[in-house]
Design a protein around this motif. Structure first.
Motif, short mmCIF file in Angstrom:
data_model
loop_
_atom_site.label_atom_id
_atom_site.label_comp_id
_atom_site.label_asym_id
_atom_site.label_seq_id
_atom_site.Cartn_x
_atom_site.Cartn_y
_atom_site.Cartn_z
N THR A 1 -15.48 29.06 -16.85
CA THR A 1 -16.73 28.34 -16.64
C THR A 1 -17.06 27.52 -17.87
O THR A 1 -17.12 28.06 -18.98
CB THR A 1 -17.88 29.32 -16.36
OG1 THR A 1 -17.53 30.15 -15.26
CG2 THR A 1 -19.17 28.56 -16.06
N PRO A 2 -17.27 26.21 -17.72
CA PRO A 2 -17.58 25.36 -18.88
C PRO A 2 -18.86 25.79 -19.58
O PRO A 2 -19.82 26.23 -18.94
CB PRO A 2 -17.72 23.96 -18.26
CG PRO A 2 -16.97 24.03 -16.97
CD PRO A 2 -17.14 25.43 -16.48
N GLU A 3 -18.87 25.66 -20.90
CA GLU A 3 -20.08 25.98 -21.67
C GLU A 3 -21.14 24.90 -21.48
O GLU A 3 -22.34 25.17 -21.48
CB GLU A 3 -19.72 26.10 -23.15
CG GLU A 3 -18.78 27.25 -23.49
CD GLU A 3 -19.43 28.61 -23.23
OE1 GLU A 3 -20.68 28.71 -23.33
OE2 GLU A 3 -18.69 29.56 -22.92
N SER A 4 -20.69 23.66 -21.29
CA SER A 4 -21.61 22.54 -21.10
C SER A 4 -22.02 22.41 -19.63
O SER A 4 -21.30 22.86 -18.74
CB SER A 4 -20.94 21.24 -21.56
OG SER A 4 -21.69 20.12 -21.19
N PHE A 5 -23.20 21.79 -19.41
CA PHE A 5 -23.66 21.55 -18.04
C PHE A 5 -23.27 20.17 -17.54
O PHE A 5 -23.65 19.78 -16.45
CB PHE A 5 -25.18 21.74 -17.95
CG PHE A 5 -25.61 23.17 -18.16
CD1 PHE A 5 -25.35 24.14 -17.21
CD2 PHE A 5 -26.23 23.54 -19.34
CE1 PHE A 5 -25.74 25.45 -17.40
CE2 PHE A 5 -26.62 24.85 -19.55
CZ PHE A 5 -26.37 25.81 -18.58
N SER A 6 -22.52 19.45 -18.34
CA SER A 6 -22.03 18.13 -17.95
C SER A 6 -20.83 18.27 -17.02
O SER A 6 -19.96 19.11 -17.27
CB SER A 6 -21.65 17.31 -19.17
OG SER A 6 -20.99 16.12 -18.79
N ILE A 7 -20.80 17.46 -15.96
CA ILE A 7 -19.69 17.51 -15.02
C ILE A 7 -18.38 17.14 -15.71
O ILE A 7 -17.30 17.57 -15.30
CB ILE A 7 -19.94 16.57 -13.82
CG1 ILE A 7 -18.88 16.80 -12.72
CG2 ILE A 7 -19.95 15.11 -14.26
CD1 ILE A 7 -18.89 18.17 -12.12
N LEU A 8 -18.48 16.38 -16.78
CA LEU A 8 -17.29 15.97 -17.52
C LEU A 8 -16.61 17.16 -18.21
O LEU A 8 -15.45 17.06 -18.61
CB LEU A 8 -17.65 14.90 -18.55
CG LEU A 8 -18.15 13.56 -17.97
CD1 LEU A 8 -18.52 12.62 -19.09
CD2 LEU A 8 -17.09 12.94 -17.07
N ALA A 9 -17.35 18.28 -18.35
CA ALA A 9 -16.78 19.46 -19.00
C ALA A 9 -15.64 20.05 -18.18
O ALA A 9 -14.80 20.79 -18.70
CB ALA A 9 -17.87 20.51 -19.22
#
Length: 203
Positions: free
Chosen positions: A31-39
Protein backbone atom coordinates in the motif's frame (compact mmCIF):
# COMPACT_ATOMS: atom_id res chain seq x y z
CA UNK A 1 -3.07 -53.22 -6.92
CA UNK A 2 -1.80 -49.75 -6.00
CA UNK A 3 -3.41 -47.59 -3.36
CA UNK A 4 -6.45 -45.62 -4.55
CA UNK A 5 -7.88 -42.68 -2.64
CA UNK A 6 -10.78 -40.28 -2.69
CA UNK A 7 -9.93 -37.68 -5.31
CA UNK A 8 -12.20 -35.09 -3.65
CA UNK A 9 -9.77 -34.72 -0.75
CA UNK A 10 -6.83 -34.32 -3.12
CA UNK A 11 -8.71 -31.65 -5.08
CA UNK A 12 -9.76 -29.82 -1.91
CA UNK A 13 -6.18 -29.83 -0.62
CA UNK A 14 -4.92 -28.54 -3.97
CA UNK A 15 -7.54 -25.77 -4.08
CA UNK A 16 -6.57 -24.66 -0.56
CA UNK A 17 -2.86 -24.52 -1.43
CA UNK A 18 -3.50 -22.54 -4.62
CA UNK A 19 -5.77 -20.11 -2.74
CA UNK A 20 -3.00 -19.49 -0.21
CA UNK A 21 -0.46 -18.95 -3.01
CA UNK A 22 -2.70 -16.35 -4.68
CA UNK A 23 -3.27 -14.63 -1.34
CA UNK A 24 0.47 -14.40 -0.69
CA UNK A 25 0.97 -12.90 -4.14
CA UNK A 26 -1.50 -10.03 -3.61
CA UNK A 27 -0.14 -9.36 -0.13
CA UNK A 28 3.19 -8.54 -1.77
CA UNK A 29 1.49 -5.50 -3.31
CA UNK A 30 2.48 -2.73 -0.93
CA UNK A 31 0.00 0.00 0.00
CA UNK A 32 1.51 3.36 -1.03
CA UNK A 33 2.41 5.76 1.78
CA UNK A 34 1.21 8.71 -0.32
CA UNK A 35 -2.42 9.42 -1.19
CA UNK A 36 -1.47 10.48 -4.70
CA UNK A 37 -2.56 8.13 -7.48
CA UNK A 38 0.90 8.56 -8.94
CA UNK A 39 2.28 6.62 -5.95
CA UNK A 40 1.00 3.45 -7.61
CA UNK A 41 3.45 3.97 -10.48
CA UNK A 42 6.27 2.49 -8.40
CA UNK A 43 4.22 -0.69 -8.07
CA UNK A 44 3.59 -1.13 -11.81
CA UNK A 45 6.45 -3.66 -12.28
CA UNK A 46 4.99 -5.84 -9.52
CA UNK A 47 1.46 -5.43 -10.91
CA UNK A 48 2.72 -6.72 -14.27
CA UNK A 49 4.45 -9.66 -12.61
CA UNK A 50 1.38 -10.32 -10.43
CA UNK A 51 -0.96 -10.27 -13.45
CA UNK A 52 1.22 -12.83 -15.25
CA UNK A 53 1.38 -15.01 -12.14
CA UNK A 54 -2.38 -14.83 -11.59
CA UNK A 55 -3.04 -15.75 -15.22
CA UNK A 56 -0.49 -18.55 -14.86
CA UNK A 57 -2.12 -20.10 -11.79
CA UNK A 58 -5.69 -19.49 -12.99
CA UNK A 59 -5.04 -21.28 -16.26
CA UNK A 60 -3.20 -24.11 -14.52
CA UNK A 61 -6.09 -24.58 -12.09
CA UNK A 62 -8.60 -24.86 -14.93
CA UNK A 63 -6.54 -27.52 -16.68
CA UNK A 64 -5.90 -29.29 -13.37
CA UNK A 65 -9.63 -29.38 -12.65
CA UNK A 66 -10.32 -30.72 -16.13
CA UNK A 67 -7.89 -33.61 -15.69
CA UNK A 68 -9.24 -34.52 -12.27
CA UNK A 69 -12.85 -34.25 -13.50
CA UNK A 70 -11.92 -36.85 -16.10
CA UNK A 71 -10.30 -39.06 -13.48
CA UNK A 72 -12.40 -41.39 -11.33
CA UNK A 73 -9.84 -42.45 -8.75
CA UNK A 74 -6.45 -41.18 -7.64
CA UNK A 75 -3.46 -43.49 -7.24
CA UNK A 76 -0.62 -42.98 -4.79
CA UNK A 77 1.61 -42.05 -7.72
CA UNK A 78 -0.82 -39.34 -8.84
CA UNK A 79 -1.02 -38.05 -5.27
CA UNK A 80 2.76 -37.58 -5.03
CA UNK A 81 2.96 -36.15 -8.54
CA UNK A 82 0.30 -33.64 -7.49
CA UNK A 83 2.32 -32.81 -4.37
CA UNK A 84 5.42 -32.21 -6.49
CA UNK A 85 3.40 -29.93 -8.78
CA UNK A 86 2.09 -27.93 -5.79
CA UNK A 87 5.63 -27.71 -4.39
CA UNK A 88 6.89 -26.10 -7.59
CA UNK A 89 3.83 -23.84 -7.75
CA UNK A 90 4.54 -22.59 -4.22
CA UNK A 91 7.69 -20.86 -5.53
CA UNK A 92 5.70 -18.62 -7.88
CA UNK A 93 4.99 -15.93 -5.23
CA UNK A 94 8.73 -15.64 -4.50
CA UNK A 95 9.60 -15.47 -8.19
CA UNK A 96 6.77 -13.00 -8.80
CA UNK A 97 7.85 -10.71 -5.97
CA UNK A 98 11.51 -10.72 -7.03
CA UNK A 99 10.68 -10.03 -10.68
CA UNK A 100 8.36 -7.26 -9.49
CA UNK A 101 11.35 -5.58 -7.87
CA UNK A 102 13.57 -6.04 -10.92
CA UNK A 103 11.44 -6.58 -14.02
CA UNK A 104 14.37 -6.24 -16.40
CA UNK A 105 17.12 -7.69 -14.19
CA UNK A 106 18.81 -10.97 -15.05
CA UNK A 107 18.88 -12.47 -11.55
CA UNK A 108 15.12 -12.36 -10.87
CA UNK A 109 14.24 -13.33 -14.42
CA UNK A 110 16.61 -16.31 -14.41
CA UNK A 111 15.11 -17.46 -11.12
CA UNK A 112 11.60 -17.07 -12.58
CA UNK A 113 12.67 -19.11 -15.61
CA UNK A 114 14.02 -21.83 -13.32
CA UNK A 115 10.75 -21.96 -11.38
CA UNK A 116 8.74 -22.01 -14.62
CA UNK A 117 10.89 -24.80 -16.04
CA UNK A 118 10.59 -26.92 -12.90
CA UNK A 119 6.85 -26.24 -12.78
CA UNK A 120 6.50 -27.36 -16.40
CA UNK A 121 8.31 -30.62 -15.66
CA UNK A 122 6.14 -31.31 -12.61
CA UNK A 123 2.94 -30.48 -14.52
CA UNK A 124 3.88 -32.83 -17.35
CA UNK A 125 4.63 -35.61 -14.85
CA UNK A 126 1.23 -35.08 -13.20
CA UNK A 127 -0.56 -35.14 -16.58
CA UNK A 128 1.36 -38.25 -17.59
CA UNK A 129 0.51 -40.02 -14.32
CA UNK A 130 -3.18 -39.11 -14.58
CA UNK A 131 -3.39 -40.35 -18.18
CA UNK A 132 -1.71 -43.64 -17.23
CA UNK A 133 -3.91 -44.04 -14.14
CA UNK A 134 -7.03 -43.72 -16.30
CA UNK A 135 -5.60 -46.14 -18.85
CA UNK A 136 -4.98 -48.75 -16.14
CA UNK A 137 -8.44 -48.08 -14.71
CA UNK A 138 -10.00 -49.19 -18.02
CA UNK A 139 -10.93 -45.61 -18.96
CA UNK A 140 -9.15 -45.11 -22.30
CA UNK A 141 -11.35 -42.17 -23.35
CA UNK A 142 -10.39 -40.18 -20.25
CA UNK A 143 -6.72 -41.00 -20.80
CA UNK A 144 -6.99 -39.90 -24.44
CA UNK A 145 -8.64 -36.62 -23.41
CA UNK A 146 -5.74 -35.75 -21.12
CA UNK A 147 -3.19 -36.64 -23.79
CA UNK A 148 -5.06 -34.49 -26.32
CA UNK A 149 -4.79 -31.35 -24.19
CA UNK A 150 -2.81 -28.62 -25.94
CA UNK A 151 -0.49 -28.08 -22.97
CA UNK A 152 0.28 -31.81 -22.72
CA UNK A 153 1.06 -32.09 -26.43
CA UNK A 154 3.18 -28.93 -26.30
CA UNK A 155 5.26 -30.16 -23.35
CA UNK A 156 5.70 -33.58 -24.94
CA UNK A 157 7.05 -32.13 -28.20
CA UNK A 158 10.83 -31.82 -27.80
CA UNK A 159 10.98 -29.68 -30.95
CA UNK A 160 9.06 -26.89 -29.23
CA UNK A 161 11.52 -26.98 -26.33
CA UNK A 162 14.41 -26.87 -28.80
CA UNK A 163 12.93 -23.69 -30.29
CA UNK A 164 11.86 -22.00 -27.07
CA UNK A 165 15.00 -22.61 -25.00
CA UNK A 166 17.49 -20.63 -27.13
CA UNK A 167 14.95 -17.82 -27.56
CA UNK A 168 14.44 -17.58 -23.79
CA UNK A 169 18.20 -17.72 -23.08
CA UNK A 170 18.78 -14.91 -25.62
CA UNK A 171 15.99 -12.88 -24.03
CA UNK A 172 17.46 -13.38 -20.54
CA UNK A 173 20.84 -12.17 -21.80
CA UNK A 174 19.78 -9.16 -23.89
CA UNK A 175 16.35 -8.13 -22.56
CA UNK A 176 15.35 -10.09 -19.44
CA UNK A 177 11.85 -8.59 -19.20
CA UNK A 178 11.01 -10.20 -22.55
CA UNK A 179 10.77 -13.53 -20.76
CA UNK A 180 7.51 -12.38 -19.12
CA UNK A 181 6.11 -11.72 -22.59
CA UNK A 182 7.15 -15.22 -23.69
CA UNK A 183 5.52 -16.79 -20.63
CA UNK A 184 2.32 -14.78 -21.14
CA UNK A 185 2.07 -15.76 -24.80
CA UNK A 186 2.66 -19.41 -23.92
CA UNK A 187 -0.11 -19.30 -21.31
CA UNK A 188 -2.57 -17.67 -23.72
CA UNK A 189 -1.71 -19.63 -26.86
CA UNK A 190 -1.13 -23.04 -25.26
CA UNK A 191 -2.32 -23.26 -21.66
CA UNK A 192 -5.65 -21.52 -22.27
CA UNK A 193 -6.53 -23.80 -25.18
CA UNK A 194 -8.84 -26.40 -23.70
CA UNK A 195 -10.53 -29.49 -25.13
CA UNK A 196 -13.98 -29.04 -26.64
CA UNK A 197 -15.68 -30.93 -23.84
CA UNK A 198 -14.13 -28.86 -21.03
CA UNK A 199 -17.15 -26.56 -20.60
CA UNK A 200 -19.53 -29.48 -20.14
CA UNK A 201 -17.48 -30.80 -17.22
CA UNK A 202 -18.40 -27.75 -15.15
CA UNK A 203 -22.20 -28.15 -15.33
Amino acid sequence: MGLKMNKTRVEAFTDAVLAIILTIMILEFKTPESFSILAVVDQIPYLISYAVGYLFIGTAWYNHHYMFAKTKRVTKGVYWANNFWMFTTSFIPVATAWVGRGLNKQGPEIFYFGVYLLWSVSYFILSYMLANANQRDQRPEAAASIRQMAIYRFMRDWRMAAIQLPITIAALYYLPALQMVIVTLQIILVGARSNKDSDRLFD
